[in-house]
Design a protein around this motif. Structure first.
Motif, PDB file in Angstrom:
ATOM      1  N   LEU A 104      37.337  36.408  45.500  1.00  0.00           N
ATOM      2  CA  LEU A 104      38.390  35.877  44.631  1.00  0.00           C
ATOM      3  C   LEU A 104      39.419  35.094  45.448  1.00  0.00           C
ATOM      4  O   LEU A 104      39.898  34.043  45.011  1.00  0.00           O
ATOM      5  CB  LEU A 104      39.082  37.011  43.866  1.00  0.00           C
ATOM      6  CG  LEU A 104      38.294  37.608  42.714  1.00  0.00           C
ATOM      7  CD1 LEU A 104      39.051  38.786  42.114  1.00  0.00           C
ATOM      8  CD2 LEU A 104      38.029  36.570  41.642  1.00  0.00           C
ATOM      9  N   LEU A 108      40.148  31.158  44.860  1.00  0.00           N
ATOM     10  CA  LEU A 108      41.490  30.661  44.572  1.00  0.00           C
ATOM     11  C   LEU A 108      41.899  29.576  45.555  1.00  0.00           C
ATOM     12  O   LEU A 108      42.448  28.547  45.162  1.00  0.00           O
ATOM     13  CB  LEU A 108      42.495  31.815  44.624  1.00  0.00           C
ATOM     14  CG  LEU A 108      43.940  31.470  44.276  1.00  0.00           C
ATOM     15  CD1 LEU A 108      44.034  31.022  42.830  1.00  0.00           C
ATOM     16  CD2 LEU A 108      44.840  32.663  44.513  1.00  0.00           C
ATOM     17  N   PHE A 126      39.137  33.381  36.213  1.00  0.00           N
ATOM     18  CA  PHE A 126      39.735  34.086  37.339  1.00  0.00           C
ATOM     19  C   PHE A 126      40.413  35.378  36.869  1.00  0.00           C
ATOM     20  O   PHE A 126      40.258  36.434  37.490  1.00  0.00           O
ATOM     21  CB  PHE A 126      40.743  33.180  38.050  1.00  0.00           C
ATOM     22  CG  PHE A 126      41.208  33.717  39.370  1.00  0.00           C
ATOM     23  CD1 PHE A 126      40.460  33.494  40.513  1.00  0.00           C
ATOM     24  CD2 PHE A 126      42.379  34.443  39.472  1.00  0.00           C
ATOM     25  CE1 PHE A 126      40.872  33.996  41.738  1.00  0.00           C
ATOM     26  CE2 PHE A 126      42.801  34.947  40.679  1.00  0.00           C
ATOM     27  CZ  PHE A 126      42.048  34.716  41.821  1.00  0.00           C
TER      28      PHE A 126
END
Length: 146
Positions: A104, A108, A126
Motif C-alpha cells: 500500500l 500510494l 485504496f
C-alpha cells in the motif's frame, strides 16, 4: 441632379452599412479570445485543485500507513515477550500484514494523477485496501486469543 444626390446617398448608405457590419464582426473575435483565456485559467485552477486533493489524500494515507507500521512493531514486541503456543502462525500472519502494508505504501507513492475521476477510483480502491488491512489486524488479534 436629383438622381446624382440619390445615387451619392445610396452609395454612402452602402458604405456605412459595410463599415458597421465589419465593426460588429471583430467584436466576437475579441470575446472569444477572452473566453479562451478564462477557460485556460479555469483549467489551471482545476489542475491545482486536483494536485491539492492528491497531496491531502497522500498525507492522510501516509499517516494511516505509518500508524500501521507502529502497530506492527508493537505486535512484534508482544510476540517476542509473551509465551504463545501458536507463535509461528502468528508471525506468518503478521508478515503477510506487513507485506500488504508495504504494498500500500508503494502504491500510494507510485500514484500519478490522470484526472479527478481516476483519483476518485484510486481513493475508493485504496480505502478498500486499508479496510481489508484493518480487518486483517482484527483477525490477527483473534489468532492471539486462541
Amino acid at each position: 441632379m436629383k438622381i446624382k444626390i440619390l445615387t451619392h446617398t445610396a452609395i454612402f448608405m452602402v458604405f456605412g452599412l459595410l463599415f458597421i457590419g465589419c465593426k460588429e464582426e471583430t467584436k466576437p473575435i475579441d470575446t472569444s479570445a477572452e473566453k479562451v483565456q478564462e477557460a485556460e485559467k479555469e483549467v489551471v485552477a482545476a489542475k491545482q485543485d486536483l494536485a491539492d486533493a492528491i497531496a491531502v489524500f497522500q498525507k492522510e494515507s501516509a499517516a494511516i500507513i505509518t500508524a500501521n507500521e507502529k502497530r506492527i512493531a508493537e505486535i512484534k514486541l508482544e510476540i517476542a515477550e509473551e509465551a504463545m503456543d501458536n507463535r509461528d502462525e502468528f508471525r506468518q500472519e503478521l508478515a503477510k500484514i506487513e507485506e500488504r502494508n508495504a504494498q500500500l505504501k508503494k502504491k500510494l507513492s507510485d500514484y500519478s494523477s490522470d484526472g479527478s475521476q481516476k483519483l476518485d477510483a484510486f481513493k475508493e480502491e485504496f480505502n478498500q485496501d486499508i479496510k481489508e488491512l484493518g480487518k486483517a489486524f482484527g483477525d490477527l488479534t483473534v489468532i492471539n486469543t486462541r
